[in-house]
Design an enzyme around this catalytic site. Structure first.
Site, short mmCIF file in Angstrom:
data_model
loop_
_atom_site.label_atom_id
_atom_site.label_comp_id
_atom_site.label_asym_id
_atom_site.label_seq_id
_atom_site.Cartn_x
_atom_site.Cartn_y
_atom_site.Cartn_z
N LYS A 75 0.80 -1.24 0.00
CA LYS A 75 0.00 0.00 0.00
C LYS A 75 0.82 1.28 0.00
CE LYS A 75 -4.16 -1.59 2.41
NZ LYS A 75 -5.10 -1.17 3.45
N ASP A 111 -9.83 3.43 2.61
CA ASP A 111 -9.89 2.85 3.96
C ASP A 111 -10.50 3.83 4.98
OD1 ASP A 111 -8.81 0.35 3.36
OD2 ASP A 111 -6.76 1.06 3.61
#
Ligand code: ATR
Length: 282
Positions: A75, A111
């Site tokens: 990520k 997220d």
């Protein structure tokens, strides 16, 4: 075109890339979204080692890929591989969603918004003026600080085993709201915390840090960003110490996926339905 003379029947391709990735629930979730919304797409699971990431992403885009989810451990690295990135991805220092558009790679991070939607819409929490404690100061924490500060809490304390990491995160976000740092053992005489979030990776490794017991009052909601079919160590600990609610991150998982789906397809799936289906099919 060989066996496929009608190019319009080619199905849009999506996938999640991680290492390892076999445990990922993203294919199940996105297939459920696709069925529910009538979107015609396929979603794959691709295990990609860190040294192959750049090549794998380019290859996927070249072979008709429309978008990717990026998961651990890529990520942060993938922020270097995008042509452009959203503000929320740059705040998080991490990208979990790629959109391939006009030959360019756009990076986003869903997220934080997924976490907030679970807290506010699904769990009905009122976070304005709330006292919030986050345990941990790694990548997962970095991803949720800016979204939490956006809802104007009274205080946001980051407690971590290693003080220097908590301190540098608090300093990084200090212009965006009332964020401070301390060690686990210094979470003393707390205000009553409305929300305690576990963002450490301890539970994933079967470890149980000395979480600060005094942080939990009878109205405290405890939220573990990790999730599992049985209660995580933090979720059990929170329930045993009298939390009003002890929740794992299943809702966040589905909400962040829904936001990725929306970025790709322009359609918002009904997450409540999928959350229910997931507990049956997971
Ligand atoms: P992630 O990207 O998942 O947040 P990370 O950047 O490695 O992963 O961060 C892991 C977090 O979990 C850190 O806050 C780490 O604490 P340290 O900064 O002190 O290393 C925390 N963590 C992991 N195992 C832990 C344990 N056994 N006890 C306490 N904290 C732990």
């Amino acid at each position: 075109m060989g066996n496929n003379p009608d190019a319009t029947t080619v199905i849009d391709r999506y996938a999640v890339m991680g290492y390892p990735v076999s445990h990922s629930r993203s294919p199940v979730i996105h297939r459920l979204f696709a069925v529910q919304t009538g979107e015609n797409l396929q979603y794959e699971l691709l295990e990609v080692a860190p040294d192959k990431l750049a090549t794998a992403i380019r290859q996927f885009a070249k072979t008709g890929g429309k978008g990717l989810n990026i998961t651990l451990p890529h990520k942060s690295e993938v922020t270097r591989l995008v042509d452009d990135m959203s503000e929320r991805a740059s705040n998080a220092g991490a990208v979990n969603t790629l959109v391939f558009r006009d030959g360019e790679i756009f990076g986003d991070n869903t997220d934080g918004v997924g976490f907030l939607r679970d807290l506010q819409s699904n769990l009905g929490l009122e976070l304005e003026d709330a006292n919030i404690l986050i345990l941990g100061a790694g990548g997962a924490t970095r991803g949720i600080i800016a979204p939490l500060l956006d809802v104007k809490p009274k205080s946001l304390l980051i407690a971590n085993r290693t003080m220097s990491r908590a301190k540098s995160l608090a300093e990084h976000f200090s212009t965006q709201g009332p964020v401070t740092a301390c060690r686990f053992e210094d979470v003393r005489n707390p205000p009553v915390y409305d929300l305690v979030v576990n963002a450490t990776s301890a539970g994933l490794k079967g470890e149980m840090p000395p979480y600060p017991e005094d942080a939990i009052g009878e109205d405290t909601v405890c939220y573990d960003l990790s999730y599992s079919m049985k209660a995580t160590p933090f979720a059990s600990w929170a329930a045993e110490h009298g939390a009003a609610r002890s929740v794992m991150g299943w809702g966040m998982l589905v909400e962040q996926a829904a936001e990725s789906f929306y970025l790709w397809r322009g359609v918002r799936p009904d997450t409540a339905q999928v959350l229910k289906q997931l507990s049956i099919t997971a």
